[in-house]
Design a protein around this motif. Sequence first.
Motif, PDB file in Angstrom:
ATOM      1  N   PRO A 188       0.809  -1.224   0.000  1.00  0.00           N
ATOM      2  CA  PRO A 188       0.000   0.000   0.000  1.00  0.00           C
ATOM      3  C   PRO A 188       0.838   1.268   0.000  1.00  0.00           C
ATOM      4  CG  PRO A 188      -0.918  -1.598   1.524  1.00  0.00           C
ATOM      5  CD  PRO A 188       0.407  -2.145   1.082  1.00  0.00           C
ATOM      6  N   GLN A 189       1.951   1.258   0.722  1.00  0.00           N
ATOM      7  CA  GLN A 189       2.792   2.446   0.746  1.00  0.00           C
ATOM      8  C   GLN A 189       3.504   2.658  -0.581  1.00  0.00           C
ATOM      9  OE1 GLN A 189       2.928   4.853   2.648  1.00  0.00           O
ATOM     10  NE2 GLN A 189       1.909   4.171   4.503  1.00  0.00           N
ATOM     11  N   ILE A 190       3.960   1.569  -1.204  1.00  0.00           N
ATOM     12  CA  ILE A 190       4.584   1.686  -2.526  1.00  0.00           C
ATOM     13  C   ILE A 190       3.561   2.197  -3.536  1.00  0.00           C
ATOM     14  CG2 ILE A 190       5.638   0.375  -4.420  1.00  0.00           C
ATOM     15  CD1 ILE A 190       6.819  -1.479  -2.278  1.00  0.00           C
ATOM     16  N   SER A 191       2.331   1.705  -3.425  1.00  0.00           N
ATOM     17  CA  SER A 191       1.259   2.175  -4.296  1.00  0.00           C
ATOM     18  C   SER A 191       1.001   3.659  -4.097  1.00  0.00           C
ATOM     19  CB  SER A 191      -0.020   1.375  -4.016  1.00  0.00           C
ATOM     20  OG  SER A 191      -1.092   1.841  -4.784  1.00  0.00           O
ATOM     21  N   SER A 192       1.057   4.117  -2.844  1.00  0.00           N
ATOM     22  CA  SER A 192       0.829   5.537  -2.575  1.00  0.00           C
ATOM     23  C   SER A 192       1.938   6.399  -3.173  1.00  0.00           C
ATOM     24  CB  SER A 192       0.734   5.780  -1.061  1.00  0.00           C
ATOM     25  OG  SER A 192       1.998   5.643  -0.437  1.00  0.00           O
ATOM     26  N   THR A 193       3.156   5.854  -3.259  1.00  0.00           N
ATOM     27  CA  THR A 193       4.241   6.581  -3.913  1.00  0.00           C
ATOM     28  C   THR A 193       3.938   6.741  -5.400  1.00  0.00           C
ATOM     29  OG1 THR A 193       5.841   5.692  -2.332  1.00  0.00           O
ATOM     30  CG2 THR A 193       6.727   6.616  -4.365  1.00  0.00           C
ATOM     31  N   GLY A 194       3.387   5.703  -6.023  1.00  0.00           N
ATOM     32  CA  GLY A 194       2.969   5.811  -7.417  1.00  0.00           C
ATOM     33  C   GLY A 194       1.918   6.879  -7.611  1.00  0.00           C
ATOM     34  N   VAL A 195       0.976   6.963  -6.650  1.00  0.00           N
ATOM     35  CA  VAL A 195      -0.045   8.014  -6.705  1.00  0.00           C
ATOM     36  C   VAL A 195       0.605   9.392  -6.625  1.00  0.00           C
ATOM     37  CG1 VAL A 195      -2.000   9.045  -5.488  1.00  0.00           C
ATOM     38  CG2 VAL A 195      -1.859   6.561  -5.734  1.00  0.00           C
ATOM     39  N   ALA A 196       1.520   9.549  -5.671  1.00  0.00           N
ATOM     40  CA  ALA A 196       2.163  10.851  -5.465  1.00  0.00           C
ATOM     41  C   ALA A 196       2.957  11.285  -6.692  1.00  0.00           C
ATOM     42  CB  ALA A 196       3.075  10.779  -4.240  1.00  0.00           C
ATOM     43  N   ILE A 197       3.708  10.356  -7.281  1.00  0.00           N
ATOM     44  CA  ILE A 197       4.505  10.698  -8.456  1.00  0.00           C
ATOM     45  C   ILE A 197       3.601  11.029  -9.644  1.00  0.00           C
ATOM     46  CG2 ILE A 197       6.116   9.770 -10.183  1.00  0.00           C
ATOM     47  CD1 ILE A 197       7.508   8.304  -7.930  1.00  0.00           C
ATOM     48  N   ALA A 198       2.553  10.226  -9.850  1.00  0.00           N
ATOM     49  CA  ALA A 198       1.635  10.473 -10.962  1.00  0.00           C
ATOM     50  C   ALA A 198       0.962  11.839 -10.840  1.00  0.00           C
ATOM     51  CB  ALA A 198       0.582   9.363 -11.020  1.00  0.00           C
ATOM     52  N   LEU A 199       0.614  12.227  -9.606  1.00  0.00           N
ATOM     53  CA  LEU A 199      -0.034  13.527  -9.407  1.00  0.00           C
ATOM     54  C   LEU A 199       0.950  14.686  -9.490  1.00  0.00           C
ATOM     55  CD1 LEU A 199      -2.470  12.682  -6.470  1.00  0.00           C
ATOM     56  CD2 LEU A 199      -3.017  12.954  -8.884  1.00  0.00           C
ATOM     57  N   SER A 200       2.235  14.399  -9.271  1.00  0.00           N
ATOM     58  CA  SER A 200       3.247  15.452  -9.315  1.00  0.00           C
ATOM     59  C   SER A 200       3.738  15.729 -10.732  1.00  0.00           C
ATOM     60  CB  SER A 200       4.429  15.083  -8.426  1.00  0.00           C
ATOM     61  OG  SER A 200       4.037  14.972  -7.076  1.00  0.00           O
ATOM     62  N   VAL A 201       3.597  14.755 -11.636  1.00  0.00           N
ATOM     63  CA  VAL A 201       4.092  14.921 -13.005  1.00  0.00           C
ATOM     64  C   VAL A 201       3.491  16.148 -13.691  1.00  0.00           C
ATOM     65  CG1 VAL A 201       4.063  13.909 -15.326  1.00  0.00           C
ATOM     66  CG2 VAL A 201       4.790  12.538 -13.371  1.00  0.00           C
ATOM     67  N   PRO A 202       2.145  16.379 -13.637  1.00  0.00           N
ATOM     68  CA  PRO A 202       1.602  17.581 -14.282  1.00  0.00           C
ATOM     69  C   PRO A 202       2.217  18.869 -13.742  1.00  0.00           C
ATOM     70  CG  PRO A 202      -0.158  16.052 -13.756  1.00  0.00           C
ATOM     71  CD  PRO A 202       1.067  15.522 -13.090  1.00  0.00           C
ATOM     72  N   MET A 203       2.471  18.906 -12.415  1.00  0.00           N
ATOM     73  CA  MET A 203       3.070  20.104 -11.843  1.00  0.00           C
ATOM     74  C   MET A 203       4.490  20.297 -12.362  1.00  0.00           C
ATOM     75  SD  MET A 203       3.849  21.025  -7.844  1.00  0.00           S
ATOM     76  CE  MET A 203       5.293  19.953  -7.855  1.00  0.00           C
ATOM     77  N   TRP A 204       5.258  19.183 -12.465  1.00  0.00           N
ATOM     78  CA  TRP A 204       6.631  19.273 -12.975  1.00  0.00           C
ATOM     79  C   TRP A 204       6.649  19.754 -14.422  1.00  0.00           C
ATOM     80  CZ3 TRP A 204       7.951  13.715 -10.928  1.00  0.00           C
ATOM     81  CH2 TRP A 204       8.061  13.761  -9.533  1.00  0.00           C
ATOM     82  N   LEU A 205       5.593  19.402 -15.172  1.00  0.00           N
ATOM     83  CA  LEU A 205       5.518  19.811 -16.581  1.00  0.00           C
ATOM     84  C   LEU A 205       4.861  21.176 -16.759  1.00  0.00           C
ATOM     85  CD1 LEU A 205       4.452  16.392 -18.178  1.00  0.00           C
ATOM     86  CD2 LEU A 205       6.750  17.389 -18.052  1.00  0.00           C
ATOM     87  N   GLY A 206       4.450  21.774 -15.654  1.00  0.00           N
ATOM     88  CA  GLY A 206       3.852  23.108 -15.726  1.00  0.00           C
ATOM     89  C   GLY A 206       2.385  23.110 -16.063  1.00  0.00           C
ATOM     90  N   ALA A 207       1.735  21.945 -15.991  1.00  0.00           N
ATOM     91  CA  ALA A 207       0.301  21.859 -16.313  1.00  0.00           C
ATOM     92  C   ALA A 207      -0.507  21.773 -15.033  1.00  0.00           C
ATOM     93  CB  ALA A 207       0.028  20.642 -17.192  1.00  0.00           C
TER      94      ALA A 207
END
Length: 290
Positions: free
Chosen positions: A48-67
């Motif tokens: 579950p914690q590894i899965s939550s890291t996937g959630v966090a990274i997926a949600l952070s990608v748009p911010m990193w790309l400026g979207a």
Amino acid sequence: METLKEILSPDFLLRNSVYTSVLIGVACPLIGVFLVLRRLVFMGVALPQISSTGVAIALSVPMWLGARPDHAAHSEHVIAFAGSMVFSLAAILVLAFLERRGRSLAEGRLGTAYVVASALSILLLSKNRYAEVGWLDLLKGEIITVDNFDLIFTAATLAVVLLVLGLCHKEILFVSFDRAMAATLGKNVLFWDVLLYLLIGVTVSMAVLSVGPLIAFGFLLIPALVAHLFARNMKWFVVLAPLVGGVTAFLGFWLAYTKDLPVGPTDVVLLGLIYVLGLIAKKLGAFGRR
């Protein structure tokens, strides 16, 4: 009783949260049965914690790309599910491969994965300016209001998992219970292993998205451990685990709503109390028979 009537009312404001909690409470223990059978309890802690890291990274990608994520179109939920699935399945396959190769210190690897993934997911979302929509609270174990789209998405995904598990439960149980005998009888052990890992990954990912990693872990393992105390055969093991999970999820929500407590931690504490009472009852029953 008035509170119970309010929760059961179709007009109850948090009815979707109740339905989602019960769905997770029923589905996760069914997967947890196989984690207990295969002695993969530590994997149930880390996933579950590894899965939550996937959630966090997926949600952070748009911010990193400026979207800016499009919350209104629910694309954020789908993106989070994809990230969660990728990380869950990758972790399962890597850990299972190392386990089959007989590498030592499996508990150490899983413990490290749990701690690092937990810290990383919170760090990523704490720096994400869109985390106020509720993802950071969810990953901390706070069940928030669930809209109709999220409820339907959760229900449909878990329905597919339960359908596949129902159609293939005999083969998966056989391989999980006695791998050597299954291989001797010509069963395709690798195929059933991969299918089970896929079902575990989907269930864990959806549970983390719906109720957070803390509650996902609690419902993955504790109902299965409770059922293991009293089940006389595999049939009752598979029946009791989701029954304990589903009933506890509803009672936990009722108690949390009545006492103004956070739902997730209340569910987990209630599960722990039931497990302790089950252990005491088991010991007393054994003492009485002597």
